[in-house]
Design an enzyme around this catalytic site. Structure first.
Site, short mmCIF file in Angstrom:
data_model
loop_
_atom_site.label_atom_id
_atom_site.label_comp_id
_atom_site.label_asym_id
_atom_site.label_seq_id
_atom_site.Cartn_x
_atom_site.Cartn_y
_atom_site.Cartn_z
N ASP A 5 29.25 -49.73 -43.43
CA ASP A 5 29.72 -48.65 -42.56
C ASP A 5 29.14 -47.32 -43.00
O ASP A 5 29.34 -46.88 -44.13
CB ASP A 5 31.25 -48.58 -42.61
CG ASP A 5 31.81 -47.46 -41.77
OD1 ASP A 5 32.19 -47.73 -40.62
OD2 ASP A 5 31.87 -46.31 -42.25
N TYR A 18 27.19 -38.49 -42.80
CA TYR A 18 27.08 -38.85 -44.22
C TYR A 18 25.70 -38.54 -44.78
O TYR A 18 25.54 -38.46 -46.00
CB TYR A 18 27.39 -40.34 -44.45
CG TYR A 18 28.75 -40.82 -44.01
CD1 TYR A 18 29.75 -39.93 -43.63
CD2 TYR A 18 29.02 -42.17 -43.98
CE1 TYR A 18 30.99 -40.39 -43.21
CE2 TYR A 18 30.26 -42.65 -43.56
CZ TYR A 18 31.24 -41.76 -43.17
OH TYR A 18 32.46 -42.22 -42.76
N LYS A 41 28.22 -43.91 -36.79
CA LYS A 41 29.10 -43.06 -35.99
C LYS A 41 28.37 -41.82 -35.49
O LYS A 41 27.53 -41.25 -36.19
CB LYS A 41 30.32 -42.63 -36.84
CG LYS A 41 31.03 -43.76 -37.54
CD LYS A 41 32.20 -43.25 -38.36
CE LYS A 41 32.64 -44.27 -39.39
NZ LYS A 41 31.70 -44.36 -40.54
N HIS A 84 32.92 -40.42 -33.87
CA HIS A 84 33.49 -40.16 -35.19
C HIS A 84 34.84 -39.44 -35.13
O HIS A 84 35.76 -39.76 -35.90
CB HIS A 84 32.50 -39.34 -36.03
CG HIS A 84 32.66 -39.54 -37.50
ND1 HIS A 84 31.63 -39.41 -38.39
CD2 HIS A 84 33.75 -39.84 -38.25
CE1 HIS A 84 32.07 -39.64 -39.62
NE2 HIS A 84 33.36 -39.89 -39.56
#
Length: 281
Positions: free
Chosen positions: A53, A58, A83, A116
């Site tokens: 994931d 990120y 996401k 998200h």
């Protein structure tokens, strides 16, 4: 690397509302720098994880992609989630952002694509969902879902589209059990996936957690992950330490009793480690 280590075979799956199978235990890379992500994901795949994931925000999709490319694993044996970030919401913007995510991951498709955050002040998630439905229809993602959506956000999607989200990934741990939201998911056939499943470590020193873990000869983290699995959540713990990565997968050889589950359920205090979905944009 063994293509099917025993630990991978032991991970149960949940069936999403479109029939796609998703591992109940996966590996998350939130807060892992890109230059550390490849080694962490490689260690996870070697340990037996098959679900990874990540997310645009990120900043480590490329690191994930490098680990996947060097893993020697067949694409059909992997379950990859990413996401869409808030700034990329909207129909055309979401399609462009998805293309960029695929390029960074080095993949032709993902298994699960999530919005998200609802970012309600932007009021763009309905248009975004239309783009997600197109990606699903085009076979570029095998399932679509959301993250951090409250019941009213999900209900609005359901009322204004033909696709019920397959997953809602939310902050969830014994300190924030989200019972109302989980019950809403159950009524609508939506899988609950837990991020921050260990409350970023905040619960691991709690006497109740430590006592339950000691009773089973397990770590506090293993006890909490076992609580998630028995509750029915999909869970994606994160670590960059190979030993802890392996430990977090070693949660299938024991079972918490009813009284132990109740003791952990009693820890619910509404404690968030992340933002409030109603106000975060």
């Amino acid at each position: 690397m063994s293509p099917t280590p025993a630990s991978a075979a032991a991970i149960p799956t949940v069936t999403l509302n479109n029939g796609v199978l998703m591992p109940q235990l996966g590996f998350g890379v939130f807060q892992v720098p890109d230059d550390e992500t490849t080694a962490a994901v490689s260690a996870a795949l070697q340990a037996g994880y098959r679900s990874i994931d990540t997310a645009v925000i990120y900043g480590n999709e490329r690191g994930v992609g490098r680990a996947l490319a060097s893993s020697g694993l067949a694409r059909e044996d992997l379950f990859i989630t990413t996401k869409l970030w808030n700034a990329d919401q909207g129909y055309e913007a979401a399609l462009r952002a998805f293309d960029a995510s695929l390029e960074r991951l080095g993949l032709d498709f993902v298994d699960l694509y999530l919005i998200h955050w609802p970012a309600p002040a932007n009021d763009a998630y309905l248009d975004t969902w239309r783009a997600f439905e197109k990606l699903l229809a085009d076979g570029r993602t095998r399932a679509i879902g959301v993250s951090n959506f409250q019941p009213e956000h999900v209900r609005r999607l359901i009322d204004n589209s033909s696709t019920v989200p397959a997953v809602n990934q939310i902050e969830l741990h014994p300190g924030l059990q989200q019972r109302e939201l989980r019950a809403f998911h159950a009524r609508h056939g939506i899988v609950t996936e837990a991020w921050s499943p260990l409350a970023q470590g905040a619960l691991l020193t709690h006497d109740t957690v430590r006592e339950i873990a000691a009773r089973h000869g397990k770590t506090p983290a293993q006890a909490v992950l076992r609580w998630h699995l028995q509750t029915g959540n999909v869970v994606i713990p994160k670590s960059v330490t190979p030993e802890r990565i392996r430990q977090n997968l070693d949660v299938f050889g024991f079972e918490l009793s009813g009284s132990e589950m109740e003791a952990l359920a009693a820890l619910d205090s509404g404690m968030r480690t992340g933002p409030d979905p109603d106000t975060f944009n």
